[in-house]
Design an enzyme around this catalytic site. Structure first.
Site, PDB file in Angstrom:
ATOM      1  N   SER A 184       0.846  -1.193   0.000  1.00 10.79           N
ATOM      2  CA  SER A 184       0.000   0.000   0.000  1.00 10.79           C
ATOM      3  C   SER A 184       0.881   1.242   0.000  1.00 10.79           C
ATOM      4  CB  SER A 184      -0.900   0.018   1.238  1.00 10.79           C
ATOM      5  OG  SER A 184      -1.509   1.289   1.346  1.00 10.79           O
ATOM      6  N   HIS A 242      -1.355  -1.372  -4.139  1.00 11.97           N
ATOM      7  CA  HIS A 242      -2.618  -1.038  -3.456  1.00 11.97           C
ATOM      8  C   HIS A 242      -2.690   0.479  -3.276  1.00 11.97           C
ATOM      9  CE1 HIS A 242      -6.087  -2.064  -0.911  1.00 11.97           C
ATOM     10  NE2 HIS A 242      -5.667  -1.107  -0.080  1.00 11.97           N
ATOM     11  N   ASP A 279      -4.992   3.544  -1.895  1.00 10.86           N
ATOM     12  CA  ASP A 279      -6.074   3.843  -0.948  1.00 10.86           C
ATOM     13  C   ASP A 279      -6.684   5.205  -1.225  1.00 10.86           C
ATOM     14  OD1 ASP A 279      -6.176   1.584   0.892  1.00 10.86           O
ATOM     15  OD2 ASP A 279      -4.129   2.156   1.440  1.00 10.86           O
ATOM     16  N   MET A 286      -9.295   7.917  -0.088  1.00  7.68           N
ATOM     17  CA  MET A 286     -10.070   8.323   1.097  1.00  7.68           C
ATOM     18  C   MET A 286     -10.652   9.709   0.857  1.00  7.68           C
ATOM     19  SD  MET A 286      -7.538   7.138   4.140  1.00  7.68           S
ATOM     20  CE  MET A 286      -6.670   5.562   4.099  1.00  7.68           C
ATOM     21  N   HIS A 295      -8.690   0.872  -3.776  1.00  7.59           N
ATOM     22  CA  HIS A 295      -9.585   0.631  -2.635  1.00  7.59           C
ATOM     23  C   HIS A 295     -10.312   1.945  -2.352  1.00  7.59           C
ATOM     24  CE1 HIS A 295      -9.639  -0.219   2.023  1.00  7.59           C
ATOM     25  NE2 HIS A 295     -10.850  -0.100   1.521  1.00  7.59           N
ATOM     26  N   MET A 315     -12.413   4.149  -0.396  1.00  9.32           N
ATOM     27  CA  MET A 315     -13.002   4.448   0.924  1.00  9.32           C
ATOM     28  C   MET A 315     -13.713   5.785   0.810  1.00  9.32           C
ATOM     29  SD  MET A 315      -9.826   3.159   3.251  1.00  9.32           S
ATOM     30  CE  MET A 315      -8.701   3.229   1.864  1.00  9.32           C
ATOM     31  N   MET A 322     -11.336  -5.942   5.695  1.00  7.95           N
ATOM     32  CA  MET A 322     -10.535  -4.993   6.477  1.00  7.95           C
ATOM     33  C   MET A 322     -10.174  -5.628   7.819  1.00  7.95           C
ATOM     34  SD  MET A 322     -10.071  -2.448   4.558  1.00  7.95           S
ATOM     35  CE  MET A 322      -9.053  -1.592   5.774  1.00  7.95           C
ATOM     36  N   PHE A 357      -6.512   4.835   8.165  1.00  9.55           N
ATOM     37  CA  PHE A 357      -5.109   5.125   8.472  1.00  9.55           C
ATOM     38  C   PHE A 357      -4.261   3.868   8.343  1.00  9.55           C
ATOM     39  CE2 PHE A 357      -7.847   7.924  10.899  1.00  9.55           C
ATOM     40  CZ  PHE A 357      -7.366   9.168  10.532  1.00  9.55           C
ATOM     41  N   ASP A 417      -6.553  -6.486   4.458  1.00  9.14           N
ATOM     42  CA  ASP A 417      -5.910  -5.164   4.459  1.00  9.14           C
ATOM     43  C   ASP A 417      -5.931  -4.588   5.864  1.00  9.14           C
ATOM     44  OD1 ASP A 417      -5.028  -2.609   3.867  1.00  9.14           O
ATOM     45  OD2 ASP A 417      -6.816  -2.030   2.729  1.00  9.14           O
TER      46      ASP A 417
END
Ligand code: DX5
Ligand code: ZN
Length: 232
Positions: free
Chosen positions: A17, A42, A44, A46, A75, A77, A146, A152, A185
């Site tokens: 990640s 990966h 992320d 957010m 991913h 979020m 998850m 975080f 993850d």
């Protein structure tokens, strides 16, 4: 007891990640992933709403995809995945996962991801049961479990999620859906990654365990071998 799912014949995929990398040097992080033989990068996303943190927009993904040969695993979020999906697909996401907790028309959303040529996944927060996906398993390519509360990097692993991975693996086996991969993850590292693989996880995401290591590229292969049980 069912057969352990790990052994020399079973490959575990490792997805670093980049959230845990030096974000002023994403190109350097991608080089580490390539040098270390990462299976996926990966990424992320957010939104400051679904999770209390903000990260990468579609233009960042576009440039990351241009910069690396490794497939990028996005991913999402975000509270409104349906509104943002196209932008991330057009930016070149190879895998995309959306959270069950916010995707109200999951069947349609997964179809959109697959129609764009990407692999489609659903993410479950630690508190969301695997059984919520019972009727959808044949429509997805992977499930992301998850093992921390999202938002975080660097948080401690929640071991109760291992039982969910075992239940999900049984659900998939009962339905003959062995091609559906289980991803995990959060908090995966030297002390936890083998337990995840034994529980049936195929794809391990690791942020701080990779980028916090003395030799991040070498750590990618080390973690994969620990997961597979071919290193100690
Ligand atoms: C957390 C993110 C994770 C994070 C993992 O919300 O989804 O991908 O980067 O970081 P570590 O491996 O440090 O727990
Ligand atoms: Zn993630």
């Amino acid at each position: 007891m069912s057969e352990p799912r790990i052994g020399p014949e079973r490959k575990v995929l490792l997805a670093p990640s980049v959230l845990a990398a030096d974000l002023s040097d994403l190109a350097g992080a991608l080089k580490i992933c390539e040098d270390g033989g990462a299976d996926l990068v990966h990424f992320d996303v957010m939104d400051g709403h679904f999770v209390p943190n903000l990260t990468f927009g579609p233009p960042v993904l576009r440039d990351v995809v241009r910069r690396t040969k490794v497939p990028v695993d996005v991913h999402l979020m975000v509270s409104n995945p349906d509104a943002l999906l196209d932008a991330y697909l057009e930016a070149g996401a190879a895998w995309v996962s959306v959270h069950q907790e916010v995707a109200v028309h999951l069947d349609r959303t997964l179809s959109r991801i697959r129609s764009a040529g990407a692999r489609a996944g659903v993410v479950l927060n630690p508190a969301t049961p695997a059984e919520t996906l019972t009727d959808l398993l044949q429509s997805l390519d992977f499930v992301l479990l998850m093992s921390v509360n999202p938002g975080f990097g660097g948080q401690p692993f929640l071991p109760y999620v291992l039982d969910k991975a075992r239940r999900l693996r049984s659900m998939l086996d009962e339905r003959g859906l062995s091609q559906v991969q289980i991803q995990m993850d959060g908090g995966l590292g030297r002390d936890t990654i083998h337990r995840a693989a034994v529980a049936g996880v195929d794809v391990c995401v690791a942020g701080s365990a990779v980028f916090g290591a003395d030799n991040p590229a070498a750590e990618i292969e080390h973690l994969r071998r620990l997961a597979e049980g071919t290193a100690s």
